[in-house]
Design an enzyme around this catalytic site. Structure first.
Site, PDB file in Angstrom:
ATOM      1  N   LYS A  22      29.914 -32.093  30.703  1.00 38.47           N
ATOM      2  CA  LYS A  22      30.470 -33.407  31.066  1.00 38.47           C
ATOM      3  C   LYS A  22      30.583 -34.281  29.817  1.00 38.47           C
ATOM      4  CE  LYS A  22      27.379 -36.559  32.572  1.00 38.47           C
ATOM      5  NZ  LYS A  22      27.300 -37.859  31.878  1.00 38.47           N
ATOM      6  N   ASN A  23      29.545 -34.247  28.969  1.00 37.88           N
ATOM      7  CA  ASN A  23      29.508 -35.168  27.823  1.00 37.88           C
ATOM      8  C   ASN A  23      30.352 -34.717  26.645  1.00 37.88           C
ATOM      9  OD1 ASN A  23      27.938 -36.806  29.323  1.00 37.88           O
ATOM     10  ND2 ASN A  23      26.005 -36.332  28.292  1.00 37.88           N
ATOM     11  N   CYS A 120      22.519 -50.131  32.384  1.00 35.81           N
ATOM     12  CA  CYS A 120      22.448 -49.164  33.486  1.00 35.81           C
ATOM     13  C   CYS A 120      20.969 -48.896  33.729  1.00 35.81           C
ATOM     14  CB  CYS A 120      23.217 -47.895  33.131  1.00 35.81           C
ATOM     15  SG  CYS A 120      22.341 -46.819  32.043  1.00 35.81           S
ATOM     16  N   ARG A 125      21.742 -50.309  26.791  1.00 37.95           N
ATOM     17  CA  ARG A 125      22.839 -49.464  26.306  1.00 37.95           C
ATOM     18  C   ARG A 125      24.018 -50.296  25.784  1.00 37.95           C
ATOM     19  NH1 ARG A 125      23.642 -44.480  30.148  1.00 37.95           N
ATOM     20  NH2 ARG A 125      24.429 -43.544  28.229  1.00 37.95           N
ATOM     21  N   ASP A 309      17.936 -36.322  27.607  1.00 38.63           N
ATOM     22  CA  ASP A 309      18.505 -35.956  28.917  1.00 38.63           C
ATOM     23  C   ASP A 309      17.729 -34.828  29.588  1.00 38.63           C
ATOM     24  OD1 ASP A 309      22.027 -36.469  28.052  1.00 38.63           O
ATOM     25  OD2 ASP A 309      20.364 -37.842  28.432  1.00 38.63           O
ATOM     26  N   ARG A 401      27.328 -36.954  39.649  1.00 35.57           N
ATOM     27  CA  ARG A 401      27.989 -37.466  38.448  1.00 35.57           C
ATOM     28  C   ARG A 401      28.016 -36.407  37.355  1.00 35.57           C
ATOM     29  NH1 ARG A 401      26.661 -43.302  36.311  1.00 35.57           N
ATOM     30  NH2 ARG A 401      28.252 -42.458  34.938  1.00 35.57           N
TER      31      ARG A 401
HETATM   32  C1  EPZ Z   1      25.127 -40.337  25.248  1.00 39.60           C
HETATM   33  O1  EPZ Z   1      25.022 -41.679  25.671  1.00 39.60           O
HETATM   34  C2  EPZ Z   1      25.133 -39.494  26.519  1.00 39.60           C
HETATM   35  N1  EPZ Z   1      26.299 -39.854  27.332  1.00 39.60           N
HETATM   36  C3  EPZ Z   1      23.847 -39.742  27.302  1.00 39.60           C
HETATM   37  O2  EPZ Z   1      23.850 -38.860  28.414  1.00 39.60           O
HETATM   38  C4  EPZ Z   1      22.659 -39.388  26.416  1.00 39.60           C
HETATM   39  O3  EPZ Z   1      21.462 -39.710  27.104  1.00 39.60           O
HETATM   40  C5  EPZ Z   1      22.725 -40.189  25.109  1.00 39.60           C
HETATM   41  O4  EPZ Z   1      23.993 -39.965  24.456  1.00 39.60           O
HETATM   42  C6  EPZ Z   1      21.621 -39.803  24.133  1.00 39.60           C
HETATM   43  O5  EPZ Z   1      21.706 -38.448  23.852  1.00 39.60           O
HETATM   44  C7  EPZ Z   1      27.510 -39.355  26.993  1.00 39.60           C
HETATM   45  O6  EPZ Z   1      27.662 -38.638  26.016  1.00 39.60           O
HETATM   46  C8  EPZ Z   1      28.654 -39.743  27.877  1.00 39.60           C
HETATM   47  P1  EPZ Z   1      23.612 -43.387  22.433  1.00 39.60           P
HETATM   48  P2  EPZ Z   1      25.271 -42.858  24.606  1.00 39.60           P
HETATM   49  O7  EPZ Z   1      24.699 -44.314  22.016  1.00 39.60           O
HETATM   50  O8  EPZ Z   1      26.213 -42.427  23.566  1.00 39.60           O
HETATM   51  C9  EPZ Z   1      21.340 -47.392  21.335  1.00 39.60           C
HETATM   52  C10 EPZ Z   1      23.635 -38.271  30.652  1.00 39.60           C
HETATM   53  O9  EPZ Z   1      22.582 -38.160  31.269  1.00 39.60           O
HETATM   54  N2  EPZ Z   1      22.662 -47.922  20.984  1.00 39.60           N
HETATM   55  O10 EPZ Z   1      23.390 -42.138  21.647  1.00 39.60           O
HETATM   56  O11 EPZ Z   1      25.578 -44.093  25.364  1.00 39.60           O
HETATM   57  C11 EPZ Z   1      21.202 -47.092  22.823  1.00 39.60           C
HETATM   58  O12 EPZ Z   1      20.818 -48.250  23.531  1.00 39.60           O
HETATM   59  C12 EPZ Z   1      23.860 -39.446  29.737  1.00 39.60           C
HETATM   60  O13 EPZ Z   1      24.559 -37.418  30.666  1.00 39.60           O
HETATM   61  C13 EPZ Z   1      22.762 -49.193  20.444  1.00 39.60           C
HETATM   62  O14 EPZ Z   1      21.770 -49.887  20.258  1.00 39.60           O
HETATM   63  O15 EPZ Z   1      23.836 -42.998  23.948  1.00 39.60           O
HETATM   64  C14 EPZ Z   1      20.120 -46.025  22.842  1.00 39.60           C
HETATM   65  O16 EPZ Z   1      18.855 -46.653  22.773  1.00 39.60           O
HETATM   66  C15 EPZ Z   1      22.795 -40.502  29.948  1.00 39.60           C
HETATM   67  N3  EPZ Z   1      23.999 -49.686  20.116  1.00 39.60           N
HETATM   68  C16 EPZ Z   1      20.369 -45.257  21.549  1.00 39.60           C
HETATM   69  O17 EPZ Z   1      21.171 -46.125  20.720  1.00 39.60           O
HETATM   70  C17 EPZ Z   1      25.149 -48.940  20.293  1.00 39.60           C
HETATM   71  O18 EPZ Z   1      26.249 -49.439  19.959  1.00 39.60           O
HETATM   72  C18 EPZ Z   1      21.129 -43.946  21.744  1.00 39.60           C
HETATM   73  O19 EPZ Z   1      22.253 -44.239  22.548  1.00 39.60           O
HETATM   74  C19 EPZ Z   1      25.024 -47.650  20.845  1.00 39.60           C
HETATM   75  C20 EPZ Z   1      23.778 -47.156  21.164  1.00 39.60           C
END
Ligand code: EPZ
Length: 433
Positions: A22-23, A120, A125, A309, A401
């Site tokens: 999915k991702n 969420c 996020r 995850d 999802r």
């Molecule tokens: C991706 O989310 C995945 N989703 C998530 O999978 C996964 O948990 C996550 O990466 C971490 O591996 C998809 O790929 C669609 P991040 P993403 O940006 O990109 C902070 C699932 O279960 N951050 O890597 O949104 C954020 O708050 C989902 O399939 C900022 O501060 O995660 C977090 O603490 C859930 N500012 C950390 O970085 C930003 O602009 C990592 O988030 C972006 C992120």
């Protein structure tokens, strides 16, 4: 609202097949915005987020067909005309990964309006790092009425260093950079396999990307991209979830259609608990758990570390391991929603900030539990598979999802699990027929 009925106690035995990631599919679908030509993506998972992405692209003027040809699910996307480059709140609020259209929209049309995704269940996020990178590339970012607007005549190559490692942030800016003028150097990038999969598609479309999968990615901008055909990589989180299902039930389970190279941290952690893990083929891993499991600590890290995850799923396993397992969640601030539900089933778990202390082995008893987010739901299914009696899992739409027909796949290897729209009084075993 669908529910799962699960009766525990049956070891899972046999072969279970993994779907496309999915991702990886979500950013690859967004990449179709970057060209007027047709993009064809194979091995698309049949999950709700993909349909949400389809509706999002269609709402902007894209043509999106999704069809099954028996074994393979394929989507054909053509964004020749993007009549309305706006990602509307009604769609974005149901899937924050909608922010992945931001970079490609600005790169292709010079304008993007994307509803702020909001938080969420697992955390705030934010997408500040996406916006900071676009500004460095010359985009003018404004925010009003809950929408982000990004404008740029043409994005310019820039040197971007991510303050934090962000998966969709890396993907969003990668898609912005491929059509920018000049060269973009991105440092402290996410190294997830899904980033590599996206880069593979973009290069097939004519982009010039080097270093995907490493912390440093270099992109030389091109004037336009063409269509391409691409096969989405296997879902490593679904595969990891099934490996834990085999271990927690004391079964003998082969997970097929996966990529063992993406499962290193999960496989070594399972071996640390005493499960036996063998790579049978380049696309199949076998897990066997004959004896008792041993406690093992886990700390979630960015790839190739132990995936956040997989944290909830591992916690379910830890309740069945002898000893104390410390589970540390380093990526998200609120990713222990599954703990209270596991405790209601008899688990002994104490949470202190970002660390959960799991004392096992505790017998679990069946209960009515509530799914809260995608991976917490998976954790409850795993717990129910070993609980004594019949559990009722509510709000399984969270699972839909990101897991394709999970109850059918699990039933195929012996699990007693059924999807029902309501729980008839005194439901009997034949519900699993
Ligand atoms: C991706 O989310 C995945 N989703 C998530 O999978 C996964 O948990 C996550 O990466 C971490 O591996 C998809 O790929 C669609 P991040 P993403 O940006 O990109 C902070 C699932 O279960 N951050 O890597 O949104 C954020 O708050 C989902 O399939 C900022 O501060 O995660 C977090 O603490 C859930 N500012 C950390 O970085 C930003 O602009 C990592 O988030 C972006 C992120």
């Amino acid at each position: 609202m669908d529910k799962f009925l699960v009766t525990g106690g049956t070891p899972l035995v046999g072969t279970i097949r993994v779907s496309g990631a999915k991702n990886a599919a979500l950013p690859c679908m967004a990449a179709a915005i970057l060209t007027e030509d047709e993009v064809i993506l194979e091995n698309i998972p049949h999950v709700r987020d993909i349909d949400t992405e389809r509706r999002l692209l269609a709402s902007m003027g894209g043509e999106v067909d999704i069809f099954d040809d028996g074994t393979n699910r394929t989507t054909r996307i053509c964004c020749a005309t993007l009549s309305d480059p706006v990602a509307k709140y009604e769609i974005v609020k149901t899937m924050r990964a909608s922010s992945l259209v931001l970079g490609p929209l600005v790169a292709r049309t010079g304008l993007a309006r994307v509803a702020m995704p909001g938080g969420c269940a697992i955390g705030g996020r934010p997408i500040d790092l996406h916006l900071k990178g676009l500004e460095k590339m010359g985009a003018v970012i404004t925010q009003e009425h809950g929408y982000i607007e990004a404008r740029a005549e043409r994005l310019l190559g820039a040197h971007i260093v991510f303050d934090k490692i962000t998966v969709t942030g890396t993907e969003d800016l990668l898609m912005a950079a491929v059509l920018a003028e000049g060269e973009t150097l991105m440092e402290n990038c996410a190294r997830e396999p899904e980033v590599v999969d996206l880069a593979g598609l973009l290069n097939a479309m004519g982009a010039k990307i080097e270093g995907a999968g490493t912390p440093t990615i270099r992109v030389r901008g091109v004037a336009r991209l063409k269509g391409a055909r691409h096969r989405i990589c296997p879902d490593r989180i679904e595969a990891g979830t099934f490996l834990i299902a085999g271990a927690i039930t004391g079964g003998d389970l082969t997970v097929a259609g996966c990529n063992p190279r993406h499962l290193g941290a999960v496989m070594s952690k399972l071996e640390e608990t005493g499960a036996r893990v063998d790579i049978l083929r380049p696309d199949a891993v076998r897990v066997q758990a004959e004896g008792a499991l041993k406690a093992a600590d886990v700390s979630t890290e960015e790839y190739p570390g132990f995936p956040t995850d997989m944290q909830a799923q591992y916690m379910a396993l830890a309740t069945q391991a002898d000893g104390v397992s410390m589970v540390k969640e380093n990526i998200f601030e609120n990713r222990f929603m599954h703990v209270q539900e596991l405790v209601r089933m008899g688990a002994n778990i104490k949470v202190d900030g970002r660390v959960a202390t799991v004392r096992g082995r505790t017998p679990l008893s069946a209960a009515s539990v509530m799914c809260s987010d995608l991976r917490a739901s998976a954790s409850l299914v795993l717990a129910a598979l070993v609980a004594d009696g019949q559990s009722v899992l509510d709000r399984v739409y969270h699972m839909d999802r990101g897991y394709e027909r999970i109850e059918e796949k699990l039933r195929g290897v012996g699990a007693k699990i059924a999807r029902v729209s309501h729980v008839p009084a005194g439901v009997a075993e034949e519900a699993y027929a």
